[in-house]
Design a protein around this motif. Structure first.
Motif, PDB file in Angstrom:
ATOM      1  N   TRP A  10      88.994   5.777  26.628  1.00  9.83           N
ATOM      2  CA  TRP A  10      90.310   5.187  26.858  1.00  9.83           C
ATOM      3  C   TRP A  10      91.121   5.155  25.570  1.00  9.83           C
TER       4      TRP A  10
ATOM      5  N   ASP B  27      93.489   3.827  36.023  1.00 11.42           N
ATOM      6  CA  ASP B  27      93.443   4.170  37.444  1.00 11.42           C
ATOM      7  C   ASP B  27      91.999   4.234  37.934  1.00 11.42           C
ATOM      8  N   ARG B  28      91.828   4.500  39.227  1.00  7.61           N
ATOM      9  CA  ARG B  28      90.491   4.466  39.804  1.00  7.61           C
ATOM     10  C   ARG B  28      89.622   5.636  39.355  1.00  7.61           C
ATOM     11  N   ASN B  29      90.234   6.602  38.644  1.00 11.45           N
ATOM     12  CA  ASN B  29      89.458   7.696  38.057  1.00 11.45           C
ATOM     13  C   ASN B  29      89.136   7.442  36.586  1.00 11.45           C
ATOM     14  N   ASP B  30      89.382   6.218  36.152  1.00 17.68           N
ATOM     15  CA  ASP B  30      89.111   5.810  34.769  1.00 17.68           C
ATOM     16  C   ASP B  30      89.950   6.552  33.745  1.00 17.68           C
ATOM     17  N   ASN B  31      91.208   6.820  34.098  1.00 21.66           N
ATOM     18  CA  ASN B  31      92.169   7.381  33.154  1.00 21.66           C
ATOM     19  C   ASN B  31      93.246   6.348  32.854  1.00 21.66           C
TER      20      ASN B  31
ATOM     21  N   ASP C   1      97.149   4.037  40.992  1.00 22.54           N
ATOM     22  CA  ASP C   1      96.149   3.577  41.956  1.00 22.54           C
ATOM     23  C   ASP C   1      94.918   3.097  41.193  1.00 22.54           C
ATOM     24  N   HIS C   2      94.510   1.866  41.432  1.00 20.08           N
ATOM     25  CA  HIS C   2      93.436   1.284  40.642  1.00 20.08           C
ATOM     26  C   HIS C   2      92.504   0.445  41.512  1.00 20.08           C
ATOM     27  N   ASP C   3      91.318   0.180  40.988  1.00 20.05           N
ATOM     28  CA  ASP C   3      90.314  -0.614  41.700  1.00 20.05           C
ATOM     29  C   ASP C   3      90.434  -2.096  41.386  1.00 20.05           C
TER      30      ASP C   3
ATOM     31  N   GLN D   5      92.482   8.514  24.951  1.00 19.00           N
ATOM     32  CA  GLN D   5      93.562   8.844  25.884  1.00 19.00           C
ATOM     33  C   GLN D   5      94.866   8.142  25.497  1.00 19.00           C
TER      34      GLN D   5
ATOM     35  N   TRP E 200      97.013   4.878  31.719  1.00 21.34           N
ATOM     36  CA  TRP E 200      98.429   5.174  31.912  1.00 21.34           C
ATOM     37  C   TRP E 200      99.247   4.232  31.035  1.00 21.34           C
TER      38      TRP E 200
ATOM     39  N   ARG F  80     100.224  11.086  31.133  1.00 19.15           N
ATOM     40  CA  ARG F  80      99.981   9.870  31.913  1.00 19.15           C
ATOM     41  C   ARG F  80     100.861   8.718  31.404  1.00 19.15           C
TER      42      ARG F  80
END
Length: 215
Positions: A137, A166-170, A114-116, A140, A172, A91
């Motif tokens: 986090w 991102d919107r999946n909570d990963n 892609d993020h919220d 990661q 980058w 990522r």
């Protein structure tokens, strides 16, 4: 007025172009949630047909007049990333294309995260996330930087503002333009793996600093 285009030394441009394509601005579609925003805002999320398979979202990073050296450092950093053996699923944001008019560069196309949140930056997401998410986090970030180092790549400006969620909570890793930021990496460690590790340790401390309820 300073022209918003940059003349890059031909050998660097040629080397980068062996990995990614160049795109004229006329072939790029801006993608604003509110159409009127296109009248006064610089686009960031754009739609580009990178390989003939249809448009996909990209992040457009613009370099205004006077930022030629910053653009050069960005291209050099991403070139090292492209030449490395970094795993495709790591990522870390990658260079996907160059925005060019004739022989001059106006910006680059990068992986779109892609993020919220309004910005997606880890700094702001940490303010509302419980400890268990912030710990994930932190892990990661450590894992991704370890993958970079294994592939022979130095992140450079390691700091919390160069991490997105991102919107999946990963998380980058972003920004491979080099340099360092005081308070995150010591000057004598800038551009080294030790500097990266120092920055990662401080990011982890930052994530653990918020006093929110655990899950």
């Amino acid at each position: 007025m300073v022209p918003p285009l940059h003349r890059i030394r031909p050998e660097l441009l040629e080397e980068v172009s062996s990995y990614v394509k160049s795109f004229d601005p006329s072939t790029i579609k801006v993608d604003f949630p509110e159409p009127n925003d296109a009248l006064y805002r610089m686009p960031t999320r754009v739609l580009v047909d990178l390989d003939g398979s249809g448009c996909r979202p990209c992040f457009f990073k613009h370099f205004s007049g006077g930022m030629t050296q910053t653009l050069v450092r960005e291209l050099e950093g991403h070139l090292r990333l492209l030449q490395s053996g970094l795993k495709p699923d790591a990522r870390a944001v990658r260079l996907l294309g160059i925005v060019k008019v004739d022989d001059e560069v106006g910006g680059v196309l990068l992986t779109y995260v892609d993020h919220d949140d309004w910005s997606g930056l880890l700094r702001y997401r940490a303010m509302e996330a419980p400890l268990c998410i912030r710990e994930r986090w932190a892990n990661q970030v450590r894992e991704t930087v370890a993958e970079l180092h294994e592939a022979g790549v130095v992140w450079g400006d390691a700091k919390v503002d160069n991490v997105m969620v991102d919107r999946n909570d990963n998380v980058w890793i972003i920004d491979f333009g080099g340099g360092y930021t005081e308070g995150w990496v010591d000057k004598d460690k800038a551009g080294t793996t030790d500097g990266d590790l120092q920055g990662v340790d401080r990011i982890v401390d930052y994530l653990r600093n918020y006093k929110l309820e655990d899950c």
